[in-house]
Design an enzyme around this catalytic site. Structure first.
Site: not given
Length: 255
Positions: A56, A59, A87, A122, A140, A163
């Site tokens: 993490e 990330w 979208w 998560n 998003w 996202w």
């Protein structure tokens, strides 16, 4: 003048507090005790949890590296082809997603937990994100803004990168057309439905066979458990199979 004197006294008091507390907390004996405590805590942490924690951190740093090279990624897709993605705008479905009233148990549990506690695991973040961007085909950015407003651990880099990843337009979204099945995800990571039942109490009496797909219960079973889909608990706002196919068709338009 009196105001300035009060302010000076206030600063002096703060200075004394910092000096004396710092002298205690950073004494040699206290440092040794602190290090011993940290060492004992470290020994109790499961090795797999350590790896996950380090992943993490990786990330987070990767996300900030992306943010450095793509400063517009908070509102623009890293993959420019997604600028043409079809979208959908649907304020009603977005509101239902916000409030955990989609009729999909694991999604509703996650969204209710988020609003109630300011946090969500998560795995559930990925599930609700996939549902928003792929089953509902909502941009998003809607999810990114909601998470940033509600998460206590909201972070510009990680949130934007996350996202973009789940919607498919990020730097490492492989494959970008991956669509999470919330029923299978729930059955795998919440097999007994304990998590769902904690945040969606309407399903407390539902057997685990149907906890993640209560709309598949027969009328006989609904009567048996004193439950009625659409009344006791919302019917799904979309058909998962149909919306999955719709999303795959939408991805083909930019491939």
């Amino acid at each position: 003048m009196l105001k300035e004197i009060k302010y000076l006294i206030f600063l002096l008091l703060i200075g004394f507090f910092i000096f004396f507390t710092g002298k205690y907390y950073f004494s040699d004996d206290n440092k040794k005790n602190s290090f011993r405590s940290l060492s004992n805590i470290e020994k109790k942490i499961d090795p797999e949890n350590k790896k996950k924690f380090l992943a993490e951190l990786g990330w987070r740093d990767f996300s900030y590296n992306l943010l450095f090279h793509y400063p517009d990624m908070t509102h623009k897709p890293i993959q420019s082809k997604f600028n043409k993605f079809p979208w959908i705008k649907n304020a009603k479905n977005l509101s239902l997603w916000h409030n955990g009233k989609t009729g999909i148990p694991i999604v509703d549990a996650g969204m209710r937990q988020l609003y109630k506690t300011g946090w969500m695991h998560n795995r559930v973040r990925m599930i609700v994100g996939s549902f928003l961007t792929k089953n509902l085909l909502l941009h998003w950015k809607n999810g990114e803004e909601w998470f940033f407003d509600t998460l206590v651990d909201a972070d510009v880099g990680s949130n934007s990168a996350g996202w973009q990843w789940i919607s498919g337009c990020g730097a490492d979204a492989s494959p970008y057309f991956r669509i999470f099945n919330p029923i299978l995800q729930g059955q795998k990571f919440d097999p007994d439905g304990d998590y769902v039942k904690e945040f969606v109490p309407e399903l407390n009496n539902i057997p685990k066979k149907y906890i993640h797909n209560p709309w598949e219960m027969s009328m006989e079973d609904q009567k048996k458990y004193n439950f009625e889909i659409g009344t006791s608990y919302l019917a799904p706002i979309v058909d998962l199979k149909e919306t999955r196919n719709r999303a795959l068709s939408a991805f083909k338009t930019i491939s």
